[in-house]
Scaffold this motif. Structure first.
Motif, PDB file in Angstrom:
ATOM      1  N   PHE A   1       0.713  -1.128  -0.282  1.00  0.00           N
ATOM      2  CA  PHE A   1      -0.156  -0.065  -0.063  1.00  0.00           C
ATOM      3  C   PHE A   1       1.107   1.304   0.007  1.00  0.00           C
ATOM      4  N   LEU A   2       2.143   1.210   0.616  1.00  0.00           N
ATOM      5  CA  LEU A   2       2.818   2.225   0.949  1.00  0.00           C
ATOM      6  C   LEU A   2       3.884   2.619  -0.094  1.00  0.00           C
ATOM      7  N   ASN A   3       4.056   1.523  -1.090  1.00  0.00           N
ATOM      8  CA  ASN A   3       5.489   1.617  -1.788  1.00  0.00           C
ATOM      9  C   ASN A   3       5.008   1.838  -3.314  1.00  0.00           C
ATOM     10  N   VAL A   4       3.828   2.304  -3.787  1.00  0.00           N
ATOM     11  CA  VAL A   4       3.792   2.896  -5.177  1.00  0.00           C
ATOM     12  C   VAL A   4       4.959   3.952  -5.486  1.00  0.00           C
ATOM     13  N   CYS A   5       5.364   3.578  -6.577  1.00  0.00           N
ATOM     14  CA  CYS A   5       6.850   4.180  -6.804  1.00  0.00           C
ATOM     15  C   CYS A   5       6.640   5.121  -8.264  1.00  0.00           C
ATOM     16  N   GLY A   6       7.743   5.253  -8.728  1.00  0.00           N
ATOM     17  CA  GLY A   6       7.639   6.432  -9.806  1.00  0.00           C
ATOM     18  C   GLY A   6       8.448   5.753 -11.029  1.00  0.00           C
ATOM     19  N   ASP A   7       8.068   4.353 -11.390  1.00  0.00           N
ATOM     20  CA  ASP A   7       8.744   3.963 -12.766  1.00  0.00           C
ATOM     21  C   ASP A   7       7.946   4.437 -13.987  1.00  0.00           C
ATOM     22  N   TRP A   8       8.666   4.606 -15.036  1.00  0.00           N
ATOM     23  CA  TRP A   8       7.905   4.970 -16.139  1.00  0.00           C
ATOM     24  C   TRP A   8       8.448   4.240 -17.430  1.00  0.00           C
ATOM     25  N   TYR A   9       7.658   4.342 -18.640  1.00  0.00           N
ATOM     26  CA  TYR A   9       8.257   3.895 -19.785  1.00  0.00           C
ATOM     27  C   TYR A   9       7.819   4.794 -20.911  1.00  0.00           C
ATOM     28  N   ASP A  10       8.283   4.669 -22.129  1.00  0.00           N
ATOM     29  CA  ASP A  10       7.819   5.343 -23.149  1.00  0.00           C
ATOM     30  C   ASP A  10       8.381   4.941 -24.573  1.00  0.00           C
ATOM     31  N   LEU A  11       7.173   5.266 -25.492  1.00  0.00           N
ATOM     32  CA  LEU A  11       7.724   4.615 -27.137  1.00  0.00           C
ATOM     33  C   LEU A  11       7.185   5.728 -27.855  1.00  0.00           C
ATOM     34  N   ILE A  12       8.213   6.275 -28.542  1.00  0.00           N
ATOM     35  CA  ILE A  12       7.718   7.386 -29.245  1.00  0.00           C
ATOM     36  C   ILE A  12       8.286   7.068 -30.865  1.00  0.00           C
ATOM     37  N   ASP A  13       7.450   7.357 -32.001  1.00  0.00           N
ATOM     38  CA  ASP A  13       7.871   7.303 -33.472  1.00  0.00           C
ATOM     39  C   ASP A  13       8.584   8.642 -33.638  1.00  0.00           C
ATOM     40  N   LEU A  14       9.812   8.784 -33.648  1.00  0.00           N
ATOM     41  CA  LEU A  14      10.441   9.950 -34.357  1.00  0.00           C
ATOM     42  C   LEU A  14      10.178  10.348 -35.795  1.00  0.00           C
ATOM     43  N   ASP A  15      10.415   9.184 -36.714  1.00  0.00           N
ATOM     44  CA  ASP A  15       9.993   9.298 -37.926  1.00  0.00           C
ATOM     45  C   ASP A  15       9.645   7.861 -38.496  1.00  0.00           C
ATOM     46  N   GLU A  16       9.824   7.709 -39.767  1.00  0.00           N
ATOM     47  CA  GLU A  16       9.246   6.395 -40.311  1.00  0.00           C
ATOM     48  C   GLU A  16      10.353   5.381 -40.029  1.00  0.00           C
ATOM     49  N   ASP A  17      11.516   5.594 -39.842  1.00  0.00           N
ATOM     50  CA  ASP A  17      12.724   4.855 -39.733  1.00  0.00           C
ATOM     51  C   ASP A  17      12.877   4.739 -38.069  1.00  0.00           C
ATOM     52  N   ARG A  18      13.006   5.638 -37.390  1.00  0.00           N
ATOM     53  CA  ARG A  18      13.407   5.419 -36.023  1.00  0.00           C
ATOM     54  C   ARG A  18      12.201   5.715 -34.955  1.00  0.00           C
ATOM     55  N   LEU A  19      12.640   4.830 -33.749  1.00  0.00           N
ATOM     56  CA  LEU A  19      11.975   4.550 -32.803  1.00  0.00           C
ATOM     57  C   LEU A  19      12.637   5.068 -31.438  1.00  0.00           C
ATOM     58  N   ALA A  20      11.895   5.877 -30.544  1.00  0.00           N
ATOM     59  CA  ALA A  20      12.536   6.102 -29.420  1.00  0.00           C
ATOM     60  C   ALA A  20      12.015   5.513 -28.242  1.00  0.00           C
ATOM     61  N   ALA A  21      12.890   4.769 -27.317  1.00  0.00           N
ATOM     62  CA  ALA A  21      12.158   3.958 -26.254  1.00  0.00           C
ATOM     63  C   ALA A  21      12.950   4.298 -24.959  1.00  0.00           C
ATOM     64  N   ALA A  22      12.325   4.460 -24.228  1.00  0.00           N
ATOM     65  CA  ALA A  22      12.794   4.948 -22.666  1.00  0.00           C
ATOM     66  C   ALA A  22      12.181   4.152 -21.529  1.00  0.00           C
ATOM     67  N   VAL A  23      12.951   3.975 -20.330  1.00  0.00           N
ATOM     68  CA  VAL A  23      12.231   3.868 -19.232  1.00  0.00           C
ATOM     69  C   VAL A  23      13.030   4.414 -17.955  1.00  0.00           C
ATOM     70  N   GLY A  24      12.407   4.972 -16.802  1.00  0.00           N
ATOM     71  CA  GLY A  24      13.131   5.429 -15.861  1.00  0.00           C
ATOM     72  C   GLY A  24      12.577   5.135 -14.473  1.00  0.00           C
ATOM     73  N   ASP A  25      13.262   5.602 -13.315  1.00  0.00           N
ATOM     74  CA  ASP A  25      12.806   5.407 -12.003  1.00  0.00           C
ATOM     75  C   ASP A  25      13.180   6.442 -11.110  1.00  0.00           C
TER      76      ASP A  25
END
Length: 486
Positions: free
Chosen positions: A283-307
């Protein structure tokens, strides 16, 4: 567990529930009570826990015994003065010691192999809450893998051989988990102490002279103190229940906030990618993890995770700010190192962002390259089609807001063969309490080698199954996972 799911009367693996087994169990209990009774042969089954004697150094070490002696833990279990019943994770009864058989008024043949709440149903009284409170405690133990101590409980017990007739009983209970090597609950030790006589004596002493049921019963000073402590324990349990409800509400709000700020886990445009996010169990330990996927253009994909370091709503709020900022900077620069450099400068102005970790990668499908930069984050893994796995740990810098924000961050580029798999994750996937993080990284590498041919969705599920048993020991942390087929 709903009542419709109750496995009452069902057989559990390794438990004999037929009348022959019950009769043998009762006979064994009688034999244990009478030391002159003939003992059954070693081939006779018994539902009581009867581990082989521990005499080897290894057994002594595991049991906490520092000398080389033979110990029959089955006899130790039977000799315990406190009533103890053993439950399987599905809450069927595996065994009970002599003290429990005596206090419950039921033989082993009435206990073993049956669902606990079938043997001990709640009283039909509208005020009866014993079964519901005990069920809550047991389910909490199964969810957390932690001991759950209950305050004084009124749990009326059906009188043996008199169906529908309940006797008022009071109990002090503690439920203790036994964990397997993966941290899963494999057994529950349900220990009770009956305090009915003490409660009745206190009730009688509390009646004022001249009332309809006046009683001359007088408690000793020791019994009076004990009774008062039992009363206080009930008050504390009520307070604990209110706190749990408040924590549950906070947990729900934080999880809702996190999910609102993260992209959906369903990625119809990215059938080559799978994401998983598991919030912390506590109950007390909900944290701040995240992820993301972004199309930069037709050939490039950006992916990220953080904490984000920290817990609760504050961490979730900081996570939302940093994720949005990193998304904007990677769109603007297209370079992982530049994006994290800008994010580090921004983190200096965000309270609670200190020591946040993140990894940003850009996948170029035309050039068949992965360019990445890590800010104190566990390294991404690149699994090649032949099953070899590389740690992408060349471009690793300090966490955000933990150093001079004017220092340019590094990035590295690696080539891949089509069909390779990139895995990004947060440390909740690999960390365990009391264990070096390298062990968790080795488990992840091994899992990826074993399952690398699976498509992204089943591969993500397989990795979580291998690394995040539930309930599990170790840090109670969020887990974010991104799997991309290149």
């Amino acid at each position: 567990m709903s009542d419709s799911d109750a496995p009452g009367g069902r057989e559990s693996p390794g438990i004999r529930t037929d009348s022959d087994a019950a009769a043998e169990a009762e006979a064994q209990t009688a034999a244990d009570l009478d030391p002159e009774s003939p003992q059954p042969s070693s081939s006779s089954p018994s539902p009581s826990p009867s581990p082989s004697p521990a005499s080897s150094p290894e057994a002594d070490s595991e049991s906490g015994i520092g000398i080389d002696i033979d110990i029959d833990f089955g006899k130790v279990f039977q000799a315990l003065p406190s009533p103890v019943m053993l439950l399987a994770p599905d809450l069927t009864i595996i065994s009970a010691n002599r003290a429990y058989v005596q206090v419950s008024g039921r033989g082993l043949e009435e206990l073993v192999g049956r669902f606990i709440f079938d043997v001990f149903p709640d009283s039909p009284s509208e005020e009866a809450t014993g079964a519901r409170t005990l069920r809550t405690s047991l389910e909490r133990l199964l969810a957390t893998g932690e001991r759950d101590t209950m305050a004084l409980q009124k749990y009326d017990v059906e009188v043996p051989d008199r169906p529908g007739v309940f006797e008022e009983r009071y109990w002090s209970t503690v439920n203790i988990p036994v964990l397997d090597a993966d941290g899963r609950v494999s057994l529950i030790a349900h220990r009770v102490e009956e305090v009915t006589a003490l409660v009745r004596a206190r009730q009688a002493a509390a009646r004022k002279p001249g009332t309809q049921r006046a009683s001359p019963t007088t408690l000793s000073q020791e019994d009076a103190m004990t009774a008062d402590l039992l009363t206080r324990s009930q008050e504390l349990q009520e307070l604990n229940e209110e706190l749990r409800k408040a924590h549950a509400r906070t947990h729900e709000v934080a999880v809702t906030l996190q999910r609102a700020m993260l992209p959906g886990t369903a990625l119809p445009r990215h059938d080559f990618a799978a994401v998983r996010y598991q919030p912390a169990a506590s109950f007390l330990n909900v944290c701040g993890d995240w992820y993301d996927l972004i199309d930069l253009d037709e050939d490039r994909l950006a992916a990220a995770v953080g904490d984000v370091v920290g817990h609760g709503l504050e961490a979730a709020g900081v996570m939302g700010q940093l994720r949005s900022a990193l998304s904007a900077t990677i769109r603007a620069t297209g370079r992982p190192a530049d994006a994290l450099t800008t994010l580090a400068q921004h983190a200096q102005t965000v309270e609670g962002a200190l020591a946040t970790t993140a990894v940003q990668a850009v996948i170029d499908r035309a050039a068949h390259t992965v360019t990445y930069s890590c800010a104190g984050h566990p390294p991404p893994l690149l699994a090649h089609p032949d099953g070899t796995v590389d740690l992408l740990d060349t471009a690793t810098d300090p966490p955000l807001a933990a150093c001079d924000d004017t220092i340019l961050r590094t990035q590295a580029t690696v080539s891949y063969t089509p069909g390779a798999t990139l895995v990004l994750y947060t440390d909740g996937l690999i960390e365990r309490r009391g264990e070096d993080i390298d062990h968790g990284l080795h488990r992840l590498t091994h899992s990826l080698k074993h399952h690398h041919t699976l498509p992204p969705e089943p591969l993500a599920d397989a990795i979580l199954t291998d690394l995040v048993p539930a309930p599990r020991r170790g840090p109670d942390d969020d887990t974010a996972l991104v799997v991309i087929r290149l």
